[in-house]
Motif scaffolding. Sequence first.
Motif, PDB file in Angstrom:
ATOM      1  N   ALA A  45       0.825  -1.213   0.000  1.00 51.09           N
ATOM      2  CA  ALA A  45       0.000   0.000   0.000  1.00 51.09           C
ATOM      3  C   ALA A  45       0.860   1.265   0.000  1.00 51.09           C
ATOM      4  O   ALA A  45       0.624   2.189  -0.797  1.00 51.09           O
ATOM      5  CB  ALA A  45      -0.935  -0.005   1.207  1.00 51.09           C
ATOM      6  N   ASP A  46       1.863   1.318   0.875  1.00 50.29           N
ATOM      7  CA  ASP A  46       2.737   2.500   0.913  1.00 50.29           C
ATOM      8  C   ASP A  46       3.504   2.658  -0.391  1.00 50.29           C
ATOM      9  O   ASP A  46       3.674   3.771  -0.895  1.00 50.29           O
ATOM     10  CB  ASP A  46       3.723   2.390   2.078  1.00 50.29           C
ATOM     11  N   ALA A  47       3.974   1.543  -0.935  1.00 51.51           N
ATOM     12  CA  ALA A  47       4.716   1.600  -2.189  1.00 51.51           C
ATOM     13  C   ALA A  47       3.815   2.091  -3.318  1.00 51.51           C
ATOM     14  O   ALA A  47       4.244   2.891  -4.171  1.00 51.51           O
ATOM     15  CB  ALA A  47       5.285   0.220  -2.525  1.00 51.51           C
ATOM     16  N   ALA A  48       2.563   1.644  -3.339  1.00 53.94           N
ATOM     17  CA  ALA A  48       1.634   2.039  -4.398  1.00 53.94           C
ATOM     18  C   ALA A  48       1.343   3.535  -4.349  1.00 53.94           C
ATOM     19  O   ALA A  48       1.304   4.207  -5.385  1.00 53.94           O
ATOM     20  CB  ALA A  48       0.340   1.241  -4.270  1.00 53.94           C
ATOM     21  N   ARG A  49       1.130   4.070  -3.156  1.00 54.42           N
ATOM     22  CA  ARG A  49       0.865   5.515  -3.034  1.00 54.42           C
ATOM     23  C   ARG A  49       2.025   6.331  -3.573  1.00 54.42           C
ATOM     24  O   ARG A  49       1.836   7.303  -4.316  1.00 54.42           O
ATOM     25  CB  ARG A  49       0.600   5.868  -1.567  1.00 54.42           C
ATOM     26  N   THR A  50       3.237   5.940  -3.213  1.00 60.08           N
ATOM     27  CA  THR A  50       4.410   6.684  -3.668  1.00 60.08           C
ATOM     28  C   THR A  50       4.622   6.526  -5.167  1.00 60.08           C
ATOM     29  O   THR A  50       5.013   7.473  -5.851  1.00 60.08           O
ATOM     30  CB  THR A  50       5.659   6.220  -2.898  1.00 60.08           C
ATOM     31  N   ALA A  51       4.358   5.338  -5.691  1.00 66.92           N
ATOM     32  CA  ALA A  51       4.499   5.114  -7.131  1.00 66.92           C
ATOM     33  C   ALA A  51       3.584   6.042  -7.916  1.00 66.92           C
ATOM     34  O   ALA A  51       3.995   6.642  -8.930  1.00 66.92           O
ATOM     35  CB  ALA A  51       4.195   3.659  -7.472  1.00 66.92           C
ATOM     36  N   LEU A  52       2.352   6.208  -7.461  1.00 70.50           N
ATOM     37  CA  LEU A  52       1.414   7.102  -8.146  1.00 70.50           C
ATOM     38  C   LEU A  52       1.850   8.557  -8.021  1.00 70.50           C
ATOM     39  O   LEU A  52       1.735   9.343  -8.962  1.00 70.50           O
ATOM     40  CB  LEU A  52       0.009   6.917  -7.570  1.00 70.50           C
ATOM     41  N   GLU A  53       2.376   8.924  -6.859  1.00 65.81           N
ATOM     42  CA  GLU A  53       2.840  10.302  -6.641  1.00 65.81           C
ATOM     43  C   GLU A  53       4.025  10.646  -7.540  1.00 65.81           C
ATOM     44  O   GLU A  53       4.116  11.759  -8.075  1.00 65.81           O
ATOM     45  CB  GLU A  53       3.237  10.498  -5.173  1.00 65.81           C
ATOM     46  N   LEU A  54       4.929   9.683  -7.709  1.00 69.80           N
ATOM     47  CA  LEU A  54       6.181   9.944  -8.435  1.00 69.80           C
ATOM     48  C   LEU A  54       6.105   9.591  -9.916  1.00 69.80           C
ATOM     49  O   LEU A  54       7.025   9.905 -10.674  1.00 69.80           O
ATOM     50  CB  LEU A  54       7.332   9.174  -7.783  1.00 69.80           C
ATOM     51  N   GLY A  55       5.055   8.915 -10.316  1.00 77.60           N
ATOM     52  CA  GLY A  55       4.931   8.547 -11.727  1.00 77.60           C
ATOM     53  C   GLY A  55       5.845   7.426 -12.146  1.00 77.60           C
ATOM     54  O   GLY A  55       6.456   7.467 -13.216  1.00 77.60           O
ATOM     55  N   ILE A  56       5.934   6.398 -11.307  1.00 82.05           N
ATOM     56  CA  ILE A  56       6.727   5.215 -11.642  1.00 82.05           C
ATOM     57  C   ILE A  56       5.823   3.996 -11.506  1.00 82.05           C
ATOM     58  O   ILE A  56       4.953   3.958 -10.627  1.00 82.05           O
ATOM     59  CB  ILE A  56       7.980   5.086 -10.735  1.00 82.05           C
ATOM     60  N   GLY A  57       5.985   3.001 -12.363  1.00 81.33           N
ATOM     61  CA  GLY A  57       5.170   1.803 -12.295  1.00 81.33           C
ATOM     62  C   GLY A  57       5.605   0.886 -11.172  1.00 81.33           C
ATOM     63  O   GLY A  57       6.803   0.736 -10.899  1.00 81.33           O
ATOM     64  N   LEU A  58       4.627   0.274 -10.506  1.00 85.65           N
ATOM     65  CA  LEU A  58       4.909  -0.665  -9.419  1.00 85.65           C
ATOM     66  C   LEU A  58       4.257  -2.008  -9.712  1.00 85.65           C
ATOM     67  O   LEU A  58       3.071  -2.077 -10.038  1.00 85.65           O
ATOM     68  CB  LEU A  58       4.374  -0.129  -8.088  1.00 85.65           C
ATOM     69  N   VAL A  59       5.032  -3.068  -9.578  1.00 86.98           N
ATOM     70  CA  VAL A  59       4.510  -4.431  -9.676  1.00 86.98           C
ATOM     71  C   VAL A  59       4.500  -5.014  -8.267  1.00 86.98           C
ATOM     72  O   VAL A  59       5.563  -5.300  -7.709  1.00 86.98           O
ATOM     73  CB  VAL A  59       5.370  -5.303 -10.608  1.00 86.98           C
ATOM     74  N   PRO A  60       3.326  -5.182  -7.651  1.00 85.15           N
ATOM     75  CA  PRO A  60       3.268  -5.796  -6.320  1.00 85.15           C
ATOM     76  C   PRO A  60       3.683  -7.265  -6.395  1.00 85.15           C
ATOM     77  O   PRO A  60       3.190  -8.011  -7.251  1.00 85.15           O
ATOM     78  CB  PRO A  60       1.786  -5.659  -5.932  1.00 85.15           C
ATOM     79  N   GLY A  61       4.586  -7.654  -5.524  1.00 86.62           N
ATOM     80  CA  GLY A  61       5.067  -9.030  -5.555  1.00 86.62           C
ATOM     81  C   GLY A  61       5.528  -9.506  -4.199  1.00 86.62           C
ATOM     82  O   GLY A  61       5.338  -8.840  -3.171  1.00 86.62           O
TER      83      GLY A  61
END
Length: 286
Positions: A45-61
Motif C-alpha cells: 500500500a505504501d509503495a503504491a501511493r508513492t508510485a502514483l505520486e512519483l509517476g513510476i510503475g509498481l509491480v506488487p510481488g
Amino acid sequence: MRIDLHAHSHVSDGTEPPAALVASAKTAGLDIVALTDHDQTAGWADAARTALELGIGLVPGMEISCKTAAGISVHLLSYLHDPTHAGLLDEIGKARDARITRARRMVELLAEDYPVDWDMVAHHSAPGATIGRPHIADALVTAGVVRTRTEAFAQVLTARSRYYVGHYAMDPVTAVKLVREAGGVPVFAHPVASARGRVVGEETFDEMIAAGLLGIEIEHRDNPEEGRQYLRELARKHDLIVTGSSDYHGAGKPNRLGENLTSKEMMERIVAAGTGTAPVGLPDLS
C-alpha cells in the motif's frame, strides 16, 4: 524502458521503507520496479501511493521461501497474486513464524561467542518485519564482529557454521501451484546461484514447470554465466518468461537498482498472466 523486478524494503530484509524504495527506484531512472519482500505483502500500500505520486510503475510481488525434499533452498518470486488467498497466506504465515523461532535460536547460539542479543537484533528491523539472518548480520556489524552484511553471511551466518539453524519452508512445487491459484505469476529467483549453496537439478525445474512455473530470473548477479546459458536454453524450450533484476536491499547489500533489467516484452507477458491484483501506474507497454 528500464524495469527491475526484484527489490526488498524494510518490511523484510531491506533497509528502506517501501515508499523510500520506490523513490530510490525513480532516482535510479527506473520506469517500473517490483516490491518483492520475503513472505510479506505489508509494504504494497505504501509503495503504491508513492508510485502514483512519483509517476513510476509498481509491480506488487513477494519472494517466497521454499525448500525441496533434499533440503535445497529455493526462492520463488510471485507477481500480481491475490494477497488475501487463504492457502498462500497460511503457508507464508508458517514460514514467517518459523523464521522468528529460528532467528531467536541463532541469536542464543551467537551470544555464547559474540556480544549480541535479541534486543540488538530487533533494533535493526522495522516494526512488523520478520526478523531473519540479515538483521542478525546487522547486529554483528554494530557489535564490530564483522564489517558488512556480506562478511557476516560469509564468515558467521553461513549454513556451514555452528550457529546456523534451519526453518520450515514449503516445497517449491506447492508454492508454484498456490501462486497460480492466487492469480499470480511464479518466477524462479536466481535459480543457479551456486555461491549461495546447493542448487536444484533438472528434475526440480521440470516438476516446477509442470506445476505451472511461468518464468525464471536469469540476469542476476548471483547466477554464473555458464548457468545463465543453461537457463536461456531452458526458457526457450519451455517458452518461459525471462527476467533480469537487481535483488536490491538498500544499504544492506552491494546490489544496485537497475543493474540487471527485464525487457518490456517480458513485462507485458507478466501483466497478461497476473490476475490476482493489478499493477500500479504502469507506463504504456504497447
